[in-house]
Design a protein around this motif. Structure first.
Motif, PDB file in Angstrom:
ATOM      1  N   ARG A  31      26.771 -40.985 -57.300  1.00  0.00           N
ATOM      2  CA  ARG A  31      25.764 -40.572 -56.315  1.00  0.00           C
ATOM      3  C   ARG A  31      25.591 -41.572 -55.183  1.00  0.00           C
ATOM      4  N   TYR A  32      26.199 -42.755 -55.278  1.00  0.00           N
ATOM      5  CA  TYR A  32      26.079 -43.740 -54.202  1.00  0.00           C
ATOM      6  C   TYR A  32      27.166 -43.446 -53.178  1.00  0.00           C
ATOM      7  N   LEU A  33      26.789 -42.934 -52.019  1.00  0.00           N
ATOM      8  CA  LEU A  33      27.753 -42.482 -51.026  1.00  0.00           C
ATOM      9  C   LEU A  33      27.897 -43.361 -49.788  1.00  0.00           C
ATOM     10  N   PRO A  34      26.949 -44.259 -49.470  1.00  0.00           N
ATOM     11  CA  PRO A  34      27.143 -45.094 -48.276  1.00  0.00           C
ATOM     12  C   PRO A  34      28.343 -46.025 -48.434  1.00  0.00           C
ATOM     13  N   PRO A  35      28.955 -46.399 -47.316  1.00  0.00           N
ATOM     14  CA  PRO A  35      30.056 -47.358 -47.406  1.00  0.00           C
ATOM     15  C   PRO A  35      29.522 -48.731 -47.818  1.00  0.00           C
ATOM     16  N   ILE A  36      30.407 -49.541 -48.377  1.00  0.00           N
ATOM     17  CA  ILE A  36      30.057 -50.911 -48.750  1.00  0.00           C
ATOM     18  C   ILE A  36      30.962 -51.824 -47.939  1.00  0.00           C
ATOM     19  N   PHE A  37      30.359 -52.675 -47.118  1.00  0.00           N
ATOM     20  CA  PHE A  37      31.093 -53.630 -46.303  1.00  0.00           C
ATOM     21  C   PHE A  37      30.812 -55.031 -46.827  1.00  0.00           C
ATOM     22  N   THR A  38      31.861 -55.819 -47.002  1.00  0.00           N
ATOM     23  CA  THR A  38      31.702 -57.215 -47.394  1.00  0.00           C
ATOM     24  C   THR A  38      32.534 -58.047 -46.424  1.00  0.00           C
ATOM     25  N   ILE A  39      31.885 -59.020 -45.790  1.00  0.00           N
ATOM     26  CA  ILE A  39      32.593 -59.912 -44.871  1.00  0.00           C
ATOM     27  C   ILE A  39      32.592 -61.315 -45.453  1.00  0.00           C
ATOM     28  N   GLY A  40      33.592 -62.088 -45.073  1.00  0.00           N
ATOM     29  CA  GLY A  40      33.740 -63.426 -45.623  1.00  0.00           C
ATOM     30  C   GLY A  40      33.809 -64.499 -44.557  1.00  0.00           C
ATOM     31  N   LYS A  41      34.341 -65.626 -44.949  1.00  0.00           N
ATOM     32  CA  LYS A  41      34.397 -66.831 -44.128  1.00  0.00           C
ATOM     33  C   LYS A  41      35.330 -66.648 -42.926  1.00  0.00           C
ATOM     34  N   PHE A  42      34.823 -67.021 -41.751  1.00  0.00           N
ATOM     35  CA  PHE A  42      35.643 -67.015 -40.542  1.00  0.00           C
ATOM     36  C   PHE A  42      36.681 -68.127 -40.633  1.00  0.00           C
ATOM     37  N   ILE A  43      37.874 -67.842 -40.140  1.00  0.00           N
ATOM     38  CA  ILE A  43      38.945 -68.833 -40.131  1.00  0.00           C
ATOM     39  C   ILE A  43      39.530 -68.879 -38.723  1.00  0.00           C
ATOM     40  N   GLU A  44      39.578 -70.065 -38.151  1.00  0.00           N
ATOM     41  CA  GLU A  44      40.183 -70.230 -36.839  1.00  0.00           C
ATOM     42  C   GLU A  44      41.651 -70.581 -37.002  1.00  0.00           C
ATOM     43  N   THR A  45      42.517 -69.811 -36.324  1.00  0.00           N
ATOM     44  CA  THR A  45      43.950 -70.069 -36.364  1.00  0.00           C
ATOM     45  C   THR A  45      44.472 -70.026 -34.938  1.00  0.00           C
ATOM     46  N   GLY A  46      44.730 -71.177 -34.360  1.00  0.00           N
ATOM     47  CA  GLY A  46      45.205 -71.214 -32.975  1.00  0.00           C
ATOM     48  C   GLY A  46      44.183 -70.622 -32.035  1.00  0.00           C
ATOM     49  N   THR A  47      44.542 -69.511 -31.384  1.00  0.00           N
ATOM     50  CA  THR A  47      43.640 -68.867 -30.432  1.00  0.00           C
ATOM     51  C   THR A  47      42.880 -67.707 -31.044  1.00  0.00           C
ATOM     52  N   SER A  48      43.062 -67.470 -32.334  1.00  0.00           N
ATOM     53  CA  SER A  48      42.413 -66.342 -33.002  1.00  0.00           C
ATOM     54  C   SER A  48      41.346 -66.802 -33.983  1.00  0.00           C
ATOM     55  N   VAL A  49      40.397 -65.929 -34.201  1.00  0.00           N
ATOM     56  CA  VAL A  49      39.410 -66.119 -35.257  1.00  0.00           C
ATOM     57  C   VAL A  49      39.560 -64.921 -36.190  1.00  0.00           C
ATOM     58  N   LEU A  50      39.799 -65.203 -37.459  1.00  0.00           N
ATOM     59  CA  LEU A  50      39.989 -64.147 -38.447  1.00  0.00           C
ATOM     60  C   LEU A  50      38.774 -64.073 -39.364  1.00  0.00           C
ATOM     61  N   MET A  51      38.426 -62.872 -39.782  1.00  0.00           N
ATOM     62  CA  MET A  51      37.314 -62.682 -40.697  1.00  0.00           C
ATOM     63  C   MET A  51      37.719 -61.652 -41.737  1.00  0.00           C
ATOM     64  N   PRO A  52      37.699 -62.034 -43.018  1.00  0.00           N
ATOM     65  CA  PRO A  52      38.014 -61.034 -44.035  1.00  0.00           C
ATOM     66  C   PRO A  52      36.941 -59.947 -44.073  1.00  0.00           C
ATOM     67  N   LEU A  53      37.381 -58.715 -44.250  1.00  0.00           N
ATOM     68  CA  LEU A  53      36.476 -57.573 -44.310  1.00  0.00           C
ATOM     69  C   LEU A  53      36.977 -56.632 -45.389  1.00  0.00           C
ATOM     70  N   SER A  54      36.109 -56.325 -46.331  1.00  0.00           N
ATOM     71  CA  SER A  54      36.412 -55.346 -47.363  1.00  0.00           C
ATOM     72  C   SER A  54      35.561 -54.116 -47.096  1.00  0.00           C
ATOM     73  N   ILE A  55      36.191 -52.953 -47.117  1.00  0.00           N
ATOM     74  CA  ILE A  55      35.472 -51.694 -46.908  1.00  0.00           C
ATOM     75  C   ILE A  55      35.714 -50.810 -48.123  1.00  0.00           C
ATOM     76  N   GLN A  56      34.644 -50.383 -48.751  1.00  0.00           N
ATOM     77  CA  GLN A  56      34.732 -49.422 -49.841  1.00  0.00           C
ATOM     78  C   GLN A  56      33.984 -48.171 -49.401  1.00  0.00           C
ATOM     79  N   ALA A  57      34.657 -47.050 -49.493  1.00  0.00           N
ATOM     80  CA  ALA A  57      34.050 -45.789 -49.072  1.00  0.00           C
ATOM     81  C   ALA A  57      34.318 -44.728 -50.135  1.00  0.00           C
ATOM     82  N   HIS A  58      33.307 -43.944 -50.445  1.00  0.00           N
ATOM     83  CA  HIS A  58      33.450 -42.863 -51.416  1.00  0.00           C
ATOM     84  C   HIS A  58      34.266 -41.745 -50.777  1.00  0.00           C
ATOM     85  N   HIS A  59      35.302 -41.318 -51.467  1.00  0.00           N
ATOM     86  CA  HIS A  59      36.207 -40.326 -50.894  1.00  0.00           C
ATOM     87  C   HIS A  59      35.529 -38.976 -50.664  1.00  0.00           C
TER      88      HIS A  59
END
Length: 113
Positions: A58-86
């Motif tokens: 019955r839980y239908l909203p998406p679940i977003f989880t973000i993590g630690k920012f990582i700087e690599t050269g000219t980019s900033v990366l951020m892990p993102l997990s998305i769980q969505a009920h089909h």
């Protein structure tokens, strides 16, 4: 919500100040029914993240989880997990969301100011 980012951000900071010490899962009253939560783990870098919600499907909203920012050269990366009920979302919807998020991230100077 406010479509003017600076006003949205100010309101967000006020909420953080007001509710950051709460131990309740939903401390702010009268939230819209279409709200969802975002978990932030700013001290953790990950390549995958999974939360198992047991509520008989019955839980239908998406679940977003973000993590630690990582700087690599000219980019900033951020892990993102998305769980969505089909039942409410297909992969194409997640793909469109990720594409829009990447566009906003790549062009942040246009809307962040």
């Amino acid at each position: 919500y406010n479509c003017v980012f600076s006003l949205f951000y100010d309101s967000c900071i006020e909420d953080i100040d007001r509710y950051s010490q709460s131990v309740s899962l939903r401390p702010k009253l009268n939230e819209p029914s279409n709200s969802f939560m975002i978990s932030a783990l700013p001290w953790v870098n990950f390549t995958g993240f999974n939360i198992n919600v047991f509520n008989e499907g019955r839980y239908l909203p998406p679940i977003f989880t973000i993590g630690k920012f990582i700087e690599t050269g000219t980019s900033v990366l951020m892990p993102l997990s998305i769980q969505a009920h089909h039942a409410v979302c297909d992969g194409v919807h997640v793909g469109r969301f990720v594409q829009a998020l990447q566009e906003l991230s790549s062009n942040y100077k246009e809307w962040l100011l």
